[in-house]
Design a protein around this motif. Structure first.
Motif, mmCIF file in Angstrom:
data_model
loop_
_atom_site.group_PDB
_atom_site.id
_atom_site.type_symbol
_atom_site.label_atom_id
_atom_site.label_comp_id
_atom_site.label_asym_id
_atom_site.label_seq_id
_atom_site.Cartn_x
_atom_site.Cartn_y
_atom_site.Cartn_z
ATOM 1 N N ASP A 1 0.848 -0.966 -0.077
ATOM 2 C CA ASP A 1 -0.059 0.078 0.049
ATOM 3 C C ASP A 1 0.773 1.111 0.040
ATOM 4 O O ASP A 1 1.760 1.311 0.512
ATOM 5 N N SER B 1 0.990 5.349 0.897
ATOM 6 C CA SER B 1 0.238 6.298 1.709
ATOM 7 C C SER B 1 1.132 7.747 1.322
ATOM 8 O O SER B 1 2.359 7.904 1.867
ATOM 9 N N ARG C 1 -3.011 10.741 -0.174
ATOM 10 C CA ARG C 1 -3.856 9.706 -0.127
ATOM 11 C C ARG C 1 -3.235 8.315 -0.109
ATOM 12 O O ARG C 1 -2.316 8.169 -0.405
ATOM 13 N N ALA C 2 -4.276 7.566 0.210
ATOM 14 C CA ALA C 2 -3.902 6.213 0.360
ATOM 15 C C ALA C 2 -4.130 5.304 -1.012
ATOM 16 O O ALA C 2 -5.457 5.472 -1.735
ATOM 17 N N ARG D 1 -4.552 1.429 -1.788
ATOM 18 C CA ARG D 1 -4.355 0.043 -1.460
ATOM 19 C C ARG D 1 -4.260 -0.837 -2.577
ATOM 20 O O ARG D 1 -4.742 -0.696 -3.545
#
Length: 82
Positions: free
Chosen positions: A7, A9, A12-13, A15
């Motif tokens: 992921d 980060s 914004r993240a 995934r």
């Protein structure tokens, strides 16, 4: 072979829902370092704005096994001197 997820980060993240089959956690750490090296030039604007970009490595159970964090700190020459 176990599957690991990477992921991202920053501002914004992002995934990773696909993951990658790798031999072990050490190999997953090495892949995270390679990903960070590839992403830093792309994420320079986010790094300048947020001061942070991280790669979070999860195993098949969703457990975080590694977190590679790149931080940007700036200091002015002579800052903190009286």
């Amino acid at each position: 072979m176990p599957r690991f997820f990477f992921d991202i980060s920053s501002d914004r993240a992002i995934r990773d829902d696909e993951g990658e089959d790798l031999a072990d956690t050490e190999t997953a750490r090495d892949v995270a370092i390679r990903i960070a090296a590839e992403l830093l030039p792309v994420h320079t604007r986010q790094l300048a704005q947020t001061g942070r970009v991280a790669i979070i490595v999860r195993d098949e159970n969703g457990e975080i096994i590694h977190e590679l964090e790149c931080r940007l700190t700036t200091r002015s020459p002579g800052a903190g001197r009286h």
